[in-house]
Design an enzyme around this catalytic site. Structure first.
Site, short mmCIF file in Angstrom:
data_model
loop_
_atom_site.label_atom_id
_atom_site.label_comp_id
_atom_site.label_asym_id
_atom_site.label_seq_id
_atom_site.Cartn_x
_atom_site.Cartn_y
_atom_site.Cartn_z
CG ASN A 128 6.27 27.31 -31.03
OD1 ASN A 128 7.33 27.13 -30.72
ND2 ASN A 128 5.67 26.00 -31.57
CG ASP A 184 -1.53 22.13 -29.35
OD1 ASP A 184 -0.73 20.96 -29.50
OD2 ASP A 184 -1.39 22.91 -28.61
CE LYS A 234 1.20 38.93 -49.31
NZ LYS A 234 2.04 40.16 -49.58
N PRO A 259 -1.29 15.76 -35.78
CG PRO A 259 0.24 14.64 -37.28
CD PRO A 259 -0.66 15.83 -36.93
CG ASP A 260 0.31 14.03 -29.16
OD1 ASP A 260 1.55 13.75 -28.95
OD2 ASP A 260 -0.23 14.65 -28.13
CG PHE A 316 11.09 18.45 -22.86
CD1 PHE A 316 11.64 17.00 -23.18
CD2 PHE A 316 11.63 19.34 -22.58
CE1 PHE A 316 12.96 16.95 -22.74
CE2 PHE A 316 13.03 19.20 -21.98
CZ PHE A 316 13.55 17.97 -22.38
CE LYS A 335 1.18 18.96 -21.56
NZ LYS A 335 1.55 20.27 -22.14
CE LYS A 341 1.60 15.45 -24.92
NZ LYS A 341 1.32 15.63 -26.60
O1 C5P Z 1 0.66 18.49 -25.72
P1 C5P Z 1 1.84 19.49 -25.46
O2 C5P Z 1 2.34 19.86 -26.70
O3 C5P Z 1 1.98 20.11 -24.29
O4 C5P Z 1 2.79 18.07 -25.24
C1 C5P Z 1 4.28 18.34 -25.15
C2 C5P Z 1 5.06 17.08 -25.57
O5 C5P Z 1 4.46 16.53 -26.67
C3 C5P Z 1 6.40 17.20 -26.27
O6 C5P Z 1 7.21 16.47 -25.96
C4 C5P Z 1 6.22 17.56 -27.60
O7 C5P Z 1 7.43 17.33 -28.28
C5 C5P Z 1 5.25 16.51 -27.98
N1 C5P Z 1 4.17 16.62 -28.71
C6 C5P Z 1 4.23 15.84 -30.17
N2 C5P Z 1 3.21 16.30 -31.09
C7 C5P Z 1 2.44 17.11 -31.08
C8 C5P Z 1 2.24 17.91 -29.67
C9 C5P Z 1 3.19 17.58 -28.58
O8 C5P Z 1 5.01 15.16 -30.19
N3 C5P Z 1 1.34 17.31 -32.00
#
Ligand code: C5P
Length: 403
Positions: free
Chosen positions: A213, A282, A292, A310-311, A332, A346, A350
């Site tokens: 991104n 995501d 390739k 993973p989040d 963020f 959010k 979170k």
């Molecule tokens: O879910 P989203 O990407 O909008 O959330 C943003 C926040 O979550 C940011 O602080 C980002 O660094 C963190 N994040 C994370 N791991 C992910 C997705 C987002 O730590 N897989």
């Protein structure tokens, strides 16, 4: 950016080839808004003239403790009382030895001795041949002056004017500038260990392609820098970006979200503050090809299946230390619209006490940004400003939450 607006810096030069870099340092200090008073030892005058330094600083250079231009004939008192900081660059081996002994037989060492130590930091930028640098006498003297309250900056490694290669090069002017700015910053995060994620992640499709991104990492790098300036021990886990590591910050480079998660989980046990600025993907391709993927001419496109990453932030925010209040988690959110509503939602999703919202397309890659800080009590806006300025404001806000 006028990092030194209103500051008065005494720039002391002792003898060394690196005096040529002091000319550039002087310019950079003035460009950042400082006034600069140059003081030179006799030996420095062998390497660069007072004429050059006067022209660059816009002030007559001092070189003698018997300078009768001062009405009270006490330049060592007057110059050191006016200063916000004294920077010796270059600081020769001989000058370190003089400081270690508390010598006062020439103006520069005399004014260092006479400085009000509690309010005027003394920064030393050593510069010398590698053998002189590693000599036990020099190292002993450096330890002594550090114990006596001087801030001994590091040295660079590389080619030396004498033709040898090794440690002992003076730091570059921009590095010295960063050290000076840090030394003048209130240490509101002293004793804290800060972990920051920054930049995008890169999710491989095959060995040569991937999904990423537009995050530049600038906000996260600015935060890491501001946290270090505020006295914290800082580690930055960076996705693929080409940004210079802020001075004094430990950097761990990663590529994918999974690598970032592994790095964070390995480091977070020591942290007291976790700031997740990274734009983590995501999803990632479910089974990246080891070779390739070739276009076969049939017109068929490859089918890509994805799995969720993973989040990182949500997982850290659920950890026992975060839940017990031993680790402050800050997230963020990069949104395209309805910033406050999305950031508020959010924050709850979170499970973090503070979530910082910004408009993604308006900030990605830019040097400035505007933030909104959302917590349990509502929101506060930080108006558009350079990321460096916003980072400092955010660090002050975070520090206040840690008190
Ligand atoms: O879910 P989203 O990407 O909008 O959330 C943003 C926040 O979550 C940011 O602080 C980002 O660094 C963190 N994040 C994370 N791991 C992910 C997705 C987002 O730590 N897989």
């Amino acid at each position: 950016m006028n990092e030194l607006a209103g500051k008065h810096i005494v720039l002391g030069l002792s003898g060394g080839v690196a005096c040529y870099k002091a000319a550039d340092l002087c310019r950079q200090l003035i460009k950042e808004g400082a006034t600069v008073q140059v003081v030179m030892t006799e030996a420095a005058g062998q390497f660069i003239t007072p004429v050059t330094m006067q022209a660059l600083s816009g002030r007559p250079v001092y070189g003698s403790q018997w300078d009768a231009r001062e009405p009270n004939n006490m330049p060592h008192i007057n110059l050191s009382r006016d200063a916000d900081a004294i920077v010796i660059a270059p600081c020769s081996a001989d000058f370190v030895a003089r400081l270690a002994q508390g010598r006062a037989d020439e103006l520069l060492s005399l004014l260092c001795l006479a400085r009000p130590a509690a309010s005027v930091p003394l920064l030393l930028a050593p510069a010398m041949n590698r053998e002189m640098w590693s000599h036990p006498a020099t190292q002993r003297n450096l330890q002594q002056v550090a114990r006596d309250g001087a801030l001994v900056l590091g040295v660079g490694h590389g080619d030396q004017a004498c033709g040898e290669t090794g440690d002992g090069r003076m730091l570059e002017p921009h590095e010295l500038l960063d050290e000076l700015v840090a030394s003048l910053t209130p240490k509101v995060l002293a004793g804290h260990t800060v972990l920051v994620t920054a930049g995008p992640t890169f999710e491989a499709i095959d060995p040569v392609r991937g999904i990423t991104n537009l995050s530049s990492g600038k906000m996260g790098f600015a935060l890491a820098r501001a946290a270090r300036e505020a006295g914290a021990d800082v580690t930055l886990v960076a996705g693929p970006v080409h940004l210079e590591t802020p001075r004094g910050v430990r950097r761990v480079d990663v590529r994918s979200a999974v690598e970032m998660a592994e790095a964070v989980h390995a480091l977070v046990a020591d942290a007291t503050i976790f700031v997740a600025t990274a734009a983590v993907a995501d999803w990632r391709p479910a089974s990246p090809s080891t070779q390739k993927i070739k276009k076969d001419g049939s017109g068929n496109t490859p089918a890509l299946a994805f799995v969720e990453n993973p989040d990182i932030l949500a997982a850290v925010a659920q950890s026992p230390r975060a839940q017990a209040g031993e680790l402050l988690c800050v997230g963020f959110a990069a949104e395209s619209h309805d910033l406050i509503a999305h950031a508020t939602a959010k924050r709850q999703r979170k499970g973090v006490p503070l979530l910082v919202g910004n408009i993604g397309p308006a900030t990605f890659g830019q040097d400035d940004n505007a933030l909104v800080l959302v917590d349990a009590n509502g929101h506060r806006e930080l108006p558009r400003a350079p990321k460096r300025v916003l980072a400092r404001q955010l660090i002050e806000d975070i520090a206040a939450r840690c008190r």
